[in-house]
Design an enzyme around this catalytic site. Sequence first.
Site, PDB file in Angstrom:
ATOM      1  CB  CYS A 121      30.836  46.570  41.558  1.00  0.00           C
ATOM      2  SG  CYS A 121      31.783  46.318  40.049  1.00  0.00           S
TER       3      CYS A 121
ATOM      4  CG  HIS B 124      33.588  43.919  44.311  1.00  0.00           C
ATOM      5  ND1 HIS B 124      32.303  43.451  44.236  1.00  0.00           N
ATOM      6  CD2 HIS B 124      33.953  44.259  43.061  1.00  0.00           C
ATOM      7  CE1 HIS B 124      31.885  43.493  42.978  1.00  0.00           C
ATOM      8  NE2 HIS B 124      32.863  43.984  42.243  1.00  0.00           N
TER       9      HIS B 124
ATOM     10  CD  GLU C 260      31.264  42.353  47.440  1.00  0.00           C
ATOM     11  OE1 GLU C 260      31.408  43.556  47.779  1.00  0.00           O
ATOM     12  OE2 GLU C 260      31.422  41.967  46.280  1.00  0.00           O
TER      13      GLU C 260
END
Length: 321
Positions: free
Chosen positions: A134, A244, A246
Amino acid sequence: MYCIKQYFGLLCLLLFTVNGLPFPNGNKWQEPTLNNRPIIGILAQDTSSALGRTYISATYVKFLEQAGARVVPIRGGQPEEYYIRMVNWTNGALIPGGVVNFATSLLGRSARLVYDAALKLNRNQDYFPIWGTCMGFQLLCYLVQGDNLLKRTDSANISWPLTFTPDFKSSRLFGQAPENIIQILSTEPVTQNEHHYSILTKVFETSKLGKFFKKLSVNRDRKGVEFISTVEGKEFPFYGVQWHPEKPNFNWNTHYNTDHGPDAVRVSQYMANFFVNEARKSSHRFPSVKLEATNLIENYNRTFSSDDTFVDIYYIDPRDT
Ligand SMILES: *[C@@H]1O[C@H](CO)[C@@H](O)[C@H](O)[C@H]1NC(C)=O
Ligand SMILES: *[C@@H]1O[C@H](CO)[C@@H](O)[C@H](O)[C@H]1NC(C)=O
Ligand SMILES: *[C@@H]1O[C@H](CO)[C@@H](O)[C@H](O)[C@H]1NC(C)=O
């Protein structure tokens, strides 16, 4: 890797046939030995909290740990030698998402010093991978370009599938990915976007970025504007995702529509496994077990907000007062 192995296998077979001799020491050709104790530095970023000058979201730590890496924080505001040493002692770096000023923040400076050190090492036949997620991806673009090319887009709080570009198949990041990972990524909205600015495809193509990176996927924002969503360095082991990977596994904040389903989780694990395996190709190590131990993220306190935000972070440089 499979192709390379096959190729070398064939080459070795030919040598064997021609010389009628076994390989040196009688060993079969092997891939270079991997470092199975990789340690990755995560760059700490500026906070406005009273608790610390810099912080690291635990989501990024867990993301790397799930794939077999350990983490050390890369602190802000340190002398230049500190960053050169940390790159020299670790096996890769991750620049996280968040919000900072690229030019004036502690993170902006740490990222520039780590990036410069990594470029130098990679140019000298060493291997030091960098991952940007990001804002971390945007910051990598800023460092490559030497300028901020971001444009406003309507692309926060929304998940999309990736639109792969024709070259994704020949990429390191996706070229060897299992069929089901590509299927999920290209058809299901598993990539969470939380950005208000993007690198537009047309800007990418006409800037240094298009020469430095291969674009692996693009997306369109809510208004149809196309931006770059995944890249990898053409000559350097640098990777960037505007989304993202994660979050599905590790972000439980109820204010966002994070997909925690098995397919989103599988993609997260694939991305983490890929990057940690890149780090295994680096043989850097701390000069002593003691220094390794005292630098690990485990030395820092994690604070958890037990409200509906589930914010779990490490304050890296606690405030003195
Ligand atoms: C980098 O590490 C190597 C060995 O791991 C060491 O010989 C060298 O002095 C280190 N350089 C710096 C700047 O720390
Ligand atoms: C994200 O979108 C959902 C609706 O899909 C909304 O309920 C939520 O408040 C939004 N979150 C943020 C942080 O804007
Ligand atoms: C972590 O918290 C403990 C207990 O509050 C404190 O003694 C220690 O100094 C803290 N460590 C760091 C690195 O902030």
